[in-house]
Write a protein that holds these residues in place. Structure first.
Motif, PDB file in Angstrom:
ATOM      1  N   ASN A   1       0.864  -1.183   0.000  1.00 57.53           N
ATOM      2  CA  ASN A   1       0.000   0.000   0.000  1.00 57.53           C
ATOM      3  C   ASN A   1       0.900   1.232   0.000  1.00 57.53           C
ATOM      4  O   ASN A   1       0.965   1.965   0.982  1.00 57.53           O
ATOM      5  CB  ASN A   1      -0.888  -0.034   1.243  1.00 57.53           C
ATOM      6  N   PRO A   2       1.583   1.482  -1.104  1.00 56.71           N
ATOM      7  CA  PRO A   2       2.707   2.427  -1.084  1.00 56.71           C
ATOM      8  C   PRO A   2       2.323   3.900  -1.031  1.00 56.71           C
ATOM      9  O   PRO A   2       1.439   4.365  -1.736  1.00 56.71           O
ATOM     10  CB  PRO A   2       3.437   2.111  -2.398  1.00 56.71           C
ATOM     11  N   LEU A   3       3.048   4.602  -0.149  1.00 53.80           N
ATOM     12  CA  LEU A   3       3.061   6.060  -0.098  1.00 53.80           C
ATOM     13  C   LEU A   3       4.524   6.487  -0.038  1.00 53.80           C
ATOM     14  O   LEU A   3       5.362   5.764   0.521  1.00 53.80           O
ATOM     15  CB  LEU A   3       2.326   6.582   1.144  1.00 53.80           C
ATOM     16  N   PRO A   4       4.872   7.633  -0.598  1.00 56.88           N
ATOM     17  CA  PRO A   4       6.277   8.053  -0.564  1.00 56.88           C
ATOM     18  C   PRO A   4       6.741   8.356   0.863  1.00 56.88           C
ATOM     19  O   PRO A   4       6.039   9.017   1.634  1.00 56.88           O
ATOM     20  CB  PRO A   4       6.295   9.310  -1.439  1.00 56.88           C
ATOM     21  N   VAL A   5       7.924   7.864   1.194  1.00 56.99           N
ATOM     22  CA  VAL A   5       8.520   8.150   2.500  1.00 56.99           C
ATOM     23  C   VAL A   5       9.072   9.575   2.489  1.00 56.99           C
ATOM     24  O   VAL A   5       9.621  10.034   1.488  1.00 56.99           O
ATOM     25  CB  VAL A   5       9.651   7.144   2.806  1.00 56.99           C
ATOM     26  N   ASP A   6       8.933  10.282   3.615  1.00 60.15           N
ATOM     27  CA  ASP A   6       9.564  11.592   3.780  1.00 60.15           C
ATOM     28  C   ASP A   6      10.035  11.724   5.224  1.00 60.15           C
ATOM     29  O   ASP A   6       9.937  10.778   6.010  1.00 60.15           O
ATOM     30  CB  ASP A   6       8.619  12.729   3.379  1.00 60.15           C
ATOM     31  N   GLU A   7      10.558  12.911   5.563  1.00 57.19           N
ATOM     32  CA  GLU A   7      11.138  13.086   6.901  1.00 57.19           C
ATOM     33  C   GLU A   7      10.109  13.080   8.012  1.00 57.19           C
ATOM     34  O   GLU A   7      10.459  13.009   9.191  1.00 57.19           O
ATOM     35  CB  GLU A   7      11.957  14.382   6.966  1.00 57.19           C
ATOM     36  N   LYS A   8       8.819  13.122   7.662  1.00 63.63           N
ATOM     37  CA  LYS A   8       7.752  13.074   8.662  1.00 63.63           C
ATOM     38  C   LYS A   8       7.180  11.669   8.848  1.00 63.63           C
ATOM     39  O   LYS A   8       6.326  11.445   9.698  1.00 63.63           O
ATOM     40  CB  LYS A   8       6.619  14.025   8.258  1.00 63.63           C
ATOM     41  N   THR A   9       7.624  10.710   8.043  1.00 61.21           N
ATOM     42  CA  THR A   9       7.113   9.346   8.126  1.00 61.21           C
ATOM     43  C   THR A   9       7.590   8.676   9.412  1.00 61.21           C
ATOM     44  O   THR A   9       8.778   8.721   9.740  1.00 61.21           O
ATOM     45  CB  THR A   9       7.581   8.525   6.915  1.00 61.21           C
ATOM     46  N   LEU A  10       6.679   8.026  10.114  1.00 66.00           N
ATOM     47  CA  LEU A  10       7.032   7.342  11.354  1.00 66.00           C
ATOM     48  C   LEU A  10       7.599   5.953  11.068  1.00 66.00           C
ATOM     49  O   LEU A  10       7.063   5.207  10.239  1.00 66.00           O
ATOM     50  CB  LEU A  10       5.810   7.202  12.265  1.00 66.00           C
ATOM     51  N   PHE A  11       8.676   5.628  11.759  1.00 68.91           N
ATOM     52  CA  PHE A  11       9.276   4.298  11.768  1.00 68.91           C
ATOM     53  C   PHE A  11       9.312   3.812  13.219  1.00 68.91           C
ATOM     54  O   PHE A  11       9.341   4.620  14.155  1.00 68.91           O
ATOM     55  CB  PHE A  11      10.711   4.325  11.242  1.00 68.91           C
ATOM     56  N   HIS A  12       9.337   2.522  13.397  1.00 74.44           N
ATOM     57  CA  HIS A  12       9.520   1.971  14.742  1.00 74.44           C
ATOM     58  C   HIS A  12      10.972   2.166  15.160  1.00 74.44           C
ATOM     59  O   HIS A  12      11.892   1.722  14.473  1.00 74.44           O
ATOM     60  CB  HIS A  12       9.152   0.487  14.740  1.00 74.44           C
ATOM     61  N   LEU A  13      11.195   2.818  16.304  1.00 73.35           N
ATOM     62  CA  LEU A  13      12.553   3.103  16.757  1.00 73.35           C
ATOM     63  C   LEU A  13      13.198   1.940  17.479  1.00 73.35           C
ATOM     64  O   LEU A  13      14.424   1.909  17.635  1.00 73.35           O
ATOM     65  CB  LEU A  13      12.561   4.317  17.695  1.00 73.35           C
ATOM     66  N   ALA A  14      12.394   0.996  17.974  1.00 74.10           N
ATOM     67  CA  ALA A  14      12.931  -0.115  18.754  1.00 74.10           C
ATOM     68  C   ALA A  14      13.829   0.438  19.876  1.00 74.10           C
ATOM     69  O   ALA A  14      13.415   1.334  20.609  1.00 74.10           O
ATOM     70  CB  ALA A  14      13.651  -1.108  17.849  1.00 74.10           C
ATOM     71  N   SER A  15      15.064  -0.018  19.966  1.00 75.46           N
ATOM     72  CA  SER A  15      15.882   0.305  21.141  1.00 75.46           C
ATOM     73  C   SER A  15      16.379   1.733  21.213  1.00 75.46           C
ATOM     74  O   SER A  15      16.889   2.153  22.262  1.00 75.46           O
ATOM     75  CB  SER A  15      17.069  -0.655  21.231  1.00 75.46           C
ATOM     76  N   VAL A  16      16.245   2.516  20.153  1.00 71.59           N
ATOM     77  CA  VAL A  16      16.548   3.952  20.284  1.00 71.59           C
ATOM     78  C   VAL A  16      15.615   4.573  21.328  1.00 71.59           C
ATOM     79  O   VAL A  16      15.932   5.600  21.930  1.00 71.59           O
ATOM     80  CB  VAL A  16      16.441   4.662  18.921  1.00 71.59           C
TER      81      VAL A  16
END
Length: 458
Positions: A44-59
């Motif tokens: 279900n593609p949308l373009p990634v940008d600097e506002k896109t959330l990623f899972h940070l895990a251990s950060v």
């Protein structure tokens, strides 16, 4: 360094490694640069940008530690106090260890706790439930004896925050850190993630196909027990804001002295790709005479990396939504940014020629509660395979990320117990073997964690 060069490098590396979507941010002397490539999801593609959330895990641990340091600065927590002062119900497999573990032991991974408790999806999955299960967690060393990376230790630190503030962990974090720093896109829980644009994790299967990872990050329904150690989602832009905070004067959230104290070494690390030592949470790096502080994270099909160089007012963040290829992508971006922005070139460790006797001494299986390391030799090379235990996979009602197939490792010059992975998804990872008083190999360190020897190869 031009924006175009950064964007070109990020796009080329993402294509080379087959990562569906990446977001990179660089901060230098107050100026921010971003480069994104690819899509949030193959399905279900949308373009990634600097506002896109990623899972940070251990950060996420850097946020938990900073919140605890604020409570220390306010006189509500003492780093040298036993954890039981704040969590009196704490019990462990060893009573003496339970009585001795301090708050600092949790924050610099010297509590002697194994990596984590296995989440079986049953019972109380809150931090209260986690503490109740801690007697089941193996202890790998006396408190303060050595560093060994522990997710459980950071989740216990989150329970301290709950007890001291009398708030649920997530609310306390919002009040102590997230809102004061202005991190509006750094959130816990699927309810907050799903109202923003977010990246879906992906894993590469044995047939080479890249498929969406399930579940998303650590966000299983009702599972809050891992939030202090790995529950945050965030964006490249928010992480650069976080880096600005760490480079600043504390913004009234934390005294400058307390902020800087987190960068001071509390324990040394041996032969670790994570760094040369640990401060309070931060892994410390010697970058050709410059000090770097950083932390990485690996989730289900997502990888995050944050590195800050205070002396040069520099930071780089790299986020990728594919496993295992997201890890080498992030490492390559950090290495490239250090060289092209700061002129710091990575010194690549060169292994010594293969030695059969040396290889046979270490060959065998090593384990923690959830994972196996298998070192094997065929007479020509030594390999390492990393896998979630089969019984854990079989018992789980959720999809778990794939392991790392056998890849070559080489011993490094010196005493013969340090090694480096030379190929595959863990390429560049360093570790070492530990021995008892008789010289018998008893354990292997990888990614900052001690794996005890379970089976010696025949």
């Amino acid at each position: 360094m031009s924006q175009e060069k950064l964007s070109d490098y990020v796009a080329a590396q993402a294509k080379k490694l087959g990562v569906p979507g990446v977001a990179v941010g660089v901060l230098l002397d107050g100026r921010e640069s971003y480069a994104s490539h690819g899509v949030t999801s193959l399905g279900n593609p949308l373009p990634v940008d600097e506002k896109t959330l990623f899972h940070l895990a251990s950060v996420s641990k850097t946020f938990t530690a900073t919140a605890l340091m604020r409570l220390v600065a306010e006189g509500k927590v003492d780093l040298d106090a036993p954890v039981r002062r704040y969590v009196p119900e704490l019990k462990l497999a060893d009573e003496q260890a339970a009585a001795r573990i301090t708050v600092l032991n949790l924050l610099n991974h010297t509590a002697g706790l194994d990596w984590n408790l296995i989440d079986d999806g049953k019972g109380d999955r809150s931090l209260t439930g986690l503490v109740a299960k801690l007697p089941e967690l193996p202890l790998i060393a006396p408190p303060g004896a050595r560093a060994s990376y522990s997710q459980a230790g950071y989740n216990l630190a989150g329970r301290i925050i709950e007890k001291v503030t009398d708030l649920p962990f997530e609310q306390a974090m919002t009040s102590l850190v997230l809102e004061p720093v202005g991190l509006s896109d750094t959130v816990y829980g699927l309810a907050e993630v799903m109202v923003r644009k977010f990246a879906v994790g992906h894993n590469r299967s044995e047939d080479g196909a890249v498929r969406a990872a399930r579940p998303w990050g650590a966000f299983r329904e009702g599972a809050r027990g891992d939030n202090p150690g790995g529950g945050l989602a965030s964006s490249a832009s928010d992480l650069l804001r976080w880096a600005r905070f760490q480079l600043g004067d504390g913004q009234g959230v934390l005294p400058t002295r307390a902020l800087h104290r987190m960068r001071e070494q509390t324990v040394a690390l041996r032969a670790s790709s994570l760094g040369n030592g640990l401060g309070i949470c931060w892994f410390l790096h010697d970058l050709d005479g410059l000090q770097g502080i950083g932390h990485g994270g690996s989730g289900n099909g997502q990888f995050a990396e944050l590195l800050i160089v205070p002396e040069r007012n520099f930071a780089v963040v790299s986020l990728a939504n594919a496993g295992p290829d997201g890890y080498p992508f992030n490492q390559s971006v950090v290495t490239w940014a250090l060289e092209h922005y700061l002129g710091v070139a990575e010194q690549v460790a060169e292994p010594v020629p293969y030695d059969e006797d040396q290889a046979r001494q270490v060959a065998g299986r090593y384990e923690i509660d959830a994972m196996n390391l298998d070192f094997a030799t065929d007479g020509t090379r030594l390999t390492l395979a990393v896998e979630i235990k089969p019984e854990i996979r079989e018992a789980s009602d959720e999809e778990l990320p794939p392991g790392y197939p056998a890849a070559a490792i080489g011993f490094l010059p010196g005493d013969g117990d340090e090694y480096i992975v030379t190929e595959g998804g863990l390429k560049g990872q360093r570790g070492y073997f530990s021995r008892d008083a008789n010289g018998t190999v008893t354990g292997a360190d990888l990614a900052g964690r001690l794996f005890n020897r379970a089976v010696q190869a025949p």
